[in-house]
Scaffold this motif. Sequence first.
Motif, PDB file in Angstrom:
ATOM      1  N   ILE A 112       0.865  -1.180   0.000  1.00 40.25           N
ATOM      2  CA  ILE A 112       0.000   0.000   0.000  1.00 40.25           C
ATOM      3  C   ILE A 112       0.899   1.225   0.000  1.00 40.25           C
ATOM      4  N   GLU A 116      -2.631   5.419  -1.977  1.00 41.69           N
ATOM      5  CA  GLU A 116      -3.466   4.283  -2.368  1.00 41.69           C
ATOM      6  C   GLU A 116      -4.492   3.970  -1.276  1.00 41.69           C
ATOM      7  N   THR A 117      -5.618   3.433  -1.683  1.00 42.29           N
ATOM      8  CA  THR A 117      -6.680   3.078  -0.738  1.00 42.29           C
ATOM      9  C   THR A 117      -6.306   1.808   0.007  1.00 42.29           C
ATOM     10  N   PRO A 118      -6.300   1.840   1.339  1.00 42.59           N
ATOM     11  CA  PRO A 118      -5.919   0.647   2.102  1.00 42.59           C
ATOM     12  C   PRO A 118      -6.918  -0.488   1.911  1.00 42.59           C
ATOM     13  N   ASP A 119      -6.383  -1.678   1.757  1.00 41.56           N
ATOM     14  CA  ASP A 119      -7.194  -2.897   1.680  1.00 41.56           C
ATOM     15  C   ASP A 119      -6.629  -3.861   2.713  1.00 41.56           C
ATOM     16  N   LEU A 120      -7.257  -3.886   3.884  1.00 40.01           N
ATOM     17  CA  LEU A 120      -6.765  -4.687   4.993  1.00 40.01           C
ATOM     18  C   LEU A 120      -7.630  -5.924   5.185  1.00 40.01           C
ATOM     19  N   ASP A 122     -10.045  -8.746   6.595  1.00 38.47           N
ATOM     20  CA  ASP A 122     -11.138  -8.703   7.575  1.00 38.47           C
ATOM     21  C   ASP A 122     -11.482 -10.092   8.083  1.00 38.47           C
ATOM     22  N   ARG A 147      -8.803  -2.685  12.984  1.00 34.55           N
ATOM     23  CA  ARG A 147      -8.620  -1.993  11.703  1.00 34.55           C
ATOM     24  C   ARG A 147      -8.318  -0.506  11.891  1.00 34.55           C
TER      25      ARG A 147
END
Length: 290
Positions: A112, A116-120, A122, A147
């Motif tokens: 990331i 950039e848009t975070p993609d964590l 889940d 998160r």
Amino acid sequence: MSRIALVTCRPGPEISVDRDLPLLVAELRRGADAVAVAWDDPDVDWAAFDLVVLRSTWDYSWRRAEFLRWAARCAAVTRLANPVDVLRWNTDKRYLGELATAGVPTVPTAYIAPGETPDLPDDRAYVVKPASGAGARYAARYTPGERDTALRQLVHMHAEGLTAMVQPYIDGIDISGERAVLFYGGQFLHSVRKGAVLAPGVAFDTRKLAHPALEPWQPTDAEHAVAERALAAVPGGPEQLLYARVDLVDGPDGQPCVMELELVEPNLFLAAVHPGSLPAVAEAILKAAP
């Protein structure tokens, strides 16, 4: 008699003490004019050395661009080990993606970058750390329920211009630890095992013990094979490497996979675990000197 520089960094609050350095300098002085110098010392004449060996430049990760500029200047006037192209490649952990593409078992890694848009994740525990980092600096372990805390870490890192990497937390580390397989002069040197570094709930900016519960380790055939595959995938080939350390963990299938490939300034664990390897390291360095 060859003049050899072992390169370290200046002391600082976030810098560990290199306990191996004085031992290695003393061992090398049996057959060379060896000294320890800081990479950013402006008074050092690098052209005066026959060989410059990186040992403990443990502040490079938060000064990467400056460090690589120094390495290029140094390599222009003398022999630098490891070579500057290797340093440039290995100081950015995007190399893990290249190893995976080459078929080397690695810990799955996403990146990331700032903006950039975070993609964590889940659905599982995960780790956030810098793509250019060392010594567990700015590394933290999270659950899906944390998160918001993880996002605050990303904001902090991105404000410093750091690209983050996100990896699943490998539960096997809590059971079998992390194994480091070390090579010097193209030959297997020794191996160690250490305990888990990242504990639940510890903030990313807390200083951590990078090598807890160290002990000698005899690598399995599978571990040795993965380490060799990782080195074979280094751009330019493994024959250019004076030294290397391959850090392994057990993946979900119980098989070893690469956590990191250390080709810049790996701790060799000489003083702490393997003092008997000092002569072999010194011999390899002396052999590499012109």
